[in-house]
Structure formats: C-alpha cells, structure tokens
Design a protein around this motif. Sequence first.
Motif, PDB file in Angstrom:
ATOM      1  N   UNK A 115      -0.205  -6.386   7.749  1.00 50.39           N
ATOM      2  CA  UNK A 115       1.367  -5.876   7.875  1.00 50.39           C
ATOM      3  C   UNK A 115       1.352  -5.433   6.303  1.00 50.39           C
ATOM      4  N   UNK A 116       1.178  -6.015   5.309  1.00 44.62           N
ATOM      5  CA  UNK A 116       1.387  -5.354   3.964  1.00 44.62           C
ATOM      6  C   UNK A 116       0.536  -3.728   3.854  1.00 44.62           C
ATOM      7  N   UNK A 117      -0.600  -3.716   4.375  1.00 51.44           N
ATOM      8  CA  UNK A 117      -1.237  -2.548   4.395  1.00 51.44           C
ATOM      9  C   UNK A 117      -0.659  -1.483   4.902  1.00 51.44           C
ATOM     10  N   UNK A 118      -0.170  -1.601   6.079  1.00 55.75           N
ATOM     11  CA  UNK A 118       0.767  -0.579   6.830  1.00 55.75           C
ATOM     12  C   UNK A 118       2.048  -0.136   6.300  1.00 55.75           C
ATOM     13  N   UNK A 119       2.752  -1.493   5.483  1.00 55.25           N
ATOM     14  CA  UNK A 119       3.949  -1.229   4.736  1.00 55.25           C
ATOM     15  C   UNK A 119       3.516  -0.249   3.623  1.00 55.25           C
ATOM     16  N   UNK A 120       2.655  -0.559   3.005  1.00 54.19           N
ATOM     17  CA  UNK A 120       2.255   0.225   1.608  1.00 54.19           C
ATOM     18  C   UNK A 120       1.921   1.596   1.725  1.00 54.19           C
ATOM     19  N   UNK A 121       1.195   1.747   2.856  1.00 48.05           N
ATOM     20  CA  UNK A 121       0.965   3.279   3.442  1.00 48.05           C
ATOM     21  C   UNK A 121       2.151   3.936   3.576  1.00 48.05           C
ATOM     22  N   UNK A 122       2.943   3.491   4.632  1.00 45.50           N
ATOM     23  CA  UNK A 122       4.377   3.938   4.929  1.00 45.50           C
ATOM     24  C   UNK A 122       5.055   4.387   3.513  1.00 45.50           C
ATOM     25  N   UNK A 123       5.148   3.108   2.779  1.00 45.18           N
ATOM     26  CA  UNK A 123       6.059   3.434   1.651  1.00 45.18           C
ATOM     27  C   UNK A 123       5.310   4.113   0.321  1.00 45.18           C
ATOM     28  N   UNK A 124       3.961   4.724   0.596  1.00 41.51           N
ATOM     29  CA  UNK A 124       3.355   5.284  -0.676  1.00 41.51           C
ATOM     30  C   UNK A 124       3.107   4.406  -1.773  1.00 41.51           C
ATOM     31  N   UNK A 125       2.689   3.245  -1.829  1.00 47.12           N
ATOM     32  CA  UNK A 125       2.614   2.378  -2.973  1.00 47.12           C
ATOM     33  C   UNK A 125       1.119   1.750  -2.766  1.00 47.12           C
TER      34      UNK A 125
ATOM     35  N   UNK B 285     -12.166   7.164   5.669  1.00 53.61           N
ATOM     36  CA  UNK B 285     -12.300   5.998   6.581  1.00 53.61           C
ATOM     37  C   UNK B 285     -11.061   5.410   6.704  1.00 53.61           C
ATOM     38  N   UNK B 286     -10.464   4.645   5.549  1.00 52.18           N
ATOM     39  CA  UNK B 286      -9.161   4.336   5.574  1.00 52.18           C
ATOM     40  C   UNK B 286      -8.637   3.124   5.874  1.00 52.18           C
ATOM     41  N   UNK B 287      -9.587   2.300   6.798  1.00 52.27           N
ATOM     42  CA  UNK B 287      -9.197   1.200   7.470  1.00 52.27           C
ATOM     43  C   UNK B 287      -8.850   0.109   6.726  1.00 52.27           C
ATOM     44  N   UNK B 288      -9.820  -0.421   5.716  1.00 52.53           N
ATOM     45  CA  UNK B 288      -9.749  -1.625   4.834  1.00 52.53           C
ATOM     46  C   UNK B 288      -8.654  -1.141   4.001  1.00 52.53           C
ATOM     47  N   UNK B 289      -8.202  -0.112   3.723  1.00 51.13           N
ATOM     48  CA  UNK B 289      -7.067   0.174   2.853  1.00 51.13           C
ATOM     49  C   UNK B 289      -5.950  -0.276   3.241  1.00 51.13           C
ATOM     50  N   UNK B 290      -5.737  -0.491   4.880  1.00 47.31           N
ATOM     51  CA  UNK B 290      -4.348  -0.950   5.418  1.00 47.31           C
ATOM     52  C   UNK B 290      -4.937  -2.202   5.894  1.00 47.31           C
TER      53      UNK B 290
END
Length: 269
Positions: free
Chosen positions: A252-262, A141-146
């Motif tokens: 914004x933090x969620x998107x950055x974390x997914x992009x940065x793989x952290x 699903x992934x939404x809440x992770x971001x």
Amino acid sequence: MTEKLIDSGMVLLDLDDSGVGRLTLNRPEAANGMSVPFLRALYDALMRCHSEPRLRVLVVSGAGPNFCAGGDIKDFASKGEGLPDYLREATSWLQISVSALMRLNAPVIAAVHGFAAGGGGFGLVCAADLVVAAESAKFLPGATRAGMAPDAGVSVTLPRLVGLRRAMNLVLTNPILSAEEALDIGLVNQVVPDAELAEAADRLAATLAAGAPLALAASKRLLWDGVGRSVETGLPDEARTVSELSGTADAREGLAAVIERRRPVFTGK
C-alpha cells in the motif's frame, strides 16, 4: 487493405492482406496501464488472434506516449483491503494473456516507445518473440519498487534473456534502462530512431510474414519450450506471491509513493 477485427475499446486489432496483425494497447490516458477490464480485453484480442488462420505475424504496440506503464496503480490503490482479491483476478488474466502470446503460432513483435514498465509493459516485452525499440524507449521492471514481486512470467523469462545476475540487479534495484542499455543486455533486438519505429516493425513483420508459417511456429515453440522450466510452471507461483504481497502495508505504501511521486518508506509489514 486492412481489416478492422476489433475497432473500438481498450485493445484494438487489425489485419492486413499480407497476414500482418497489429494489436494496439489503447488506454493512452492511463499510459496503457492494466486494469482487470483492460486485461480481459487483451485476452479477448489474443484469442481472436489464435482463431485467425490468416495471421502470419503479430505486432504489439501502445497508443499514446507509452507502450505500457504496467499495472494501473491508481486502479489498484482504489481497491484498499480488497486489493489481494482484485490482483488475483488481474494476474490470472495477465497470465493467460502472456501464455497466449508465447503460444501463438505467429511470431510476435513488440514495437516499444516510451515506458515499458511493470508486469504489464516489461512483462509483455519479455514475452514477445522479437522486440524493436525506439531510441527514447525506457524499460523498468518496477515491481519491488512498489512493494510487489515480478509477474507476467518475468521471473522465468528475464533470467533467460539477460542472465541471472543482470536479472537480479534489474528486479531488486529497478534501474531505468535506456533502449541502448536494453539492447546491450539482450532485452531487445533492435533500436531505431523514434520516427522510424513503425516502419522498422513493419519491415520486420513483412520479412516474417513472407516466411514458412509452419516452420516459424514450430521453431518458436521449440525455443520457448527450451527455456527450461516452462513459463507456465512459474506463473501460478508468481500470482500467489503477488496476491499475498498486495495485502501488506509495504505494498500500500509502494502504490501511494508511486502515485504521489515520492520515495516510499517500507517497514517490512
């Protein structure tokens, strides 16, 4: 013989003599991630399906290694403070595309390989009438992770497909489901070896194409209407929630974390 109805761009569409249409998500370089231009192309392709009287069944698949990784997070992150407005537009196109899939008279088969994630990928799976998955397929699903919330009608379709408790677990904790796990909970109908995915989807499509079109269309409509609260009723609430959340620091933090793989660090702001 196969006719190319849309032969270039981010979404491709063809139709064979038996009435089997094949819609291909065609952004393999971005894991078929959904941007506004992509979603416009998807909607245009689905409208072409609605206007095509020869269409008996539609198979939806993705080009490249993945079915669809969801929203194009790099595209989203690039919008900065303009993200809420951008997502309002994106979710609008996604909503009408999901509705178009469910309201298409022809049955819709999702042929899934690689990742089906987020409102784009996972949402399309939930909106399809039947789902055939390759053994290596993954569902998220992934939404809440971001830092976001479900869209594409998932808040309505997923609980009906797998039950409220399972839906809560999937949306709130974001486990990555294997194809077999997705089969066990009723998210997909069939799991086949990777090399046999296209053949299995075509075989199912041929069975449906040989069926009674009016009866299949009426049955599909009755089953979707029987979901309870219509998905269309839930879509505006989802869109409003997603747009509001996209303006938060956590998004914004969620998107950055997914992009940065952290792992993200959420602050509740």
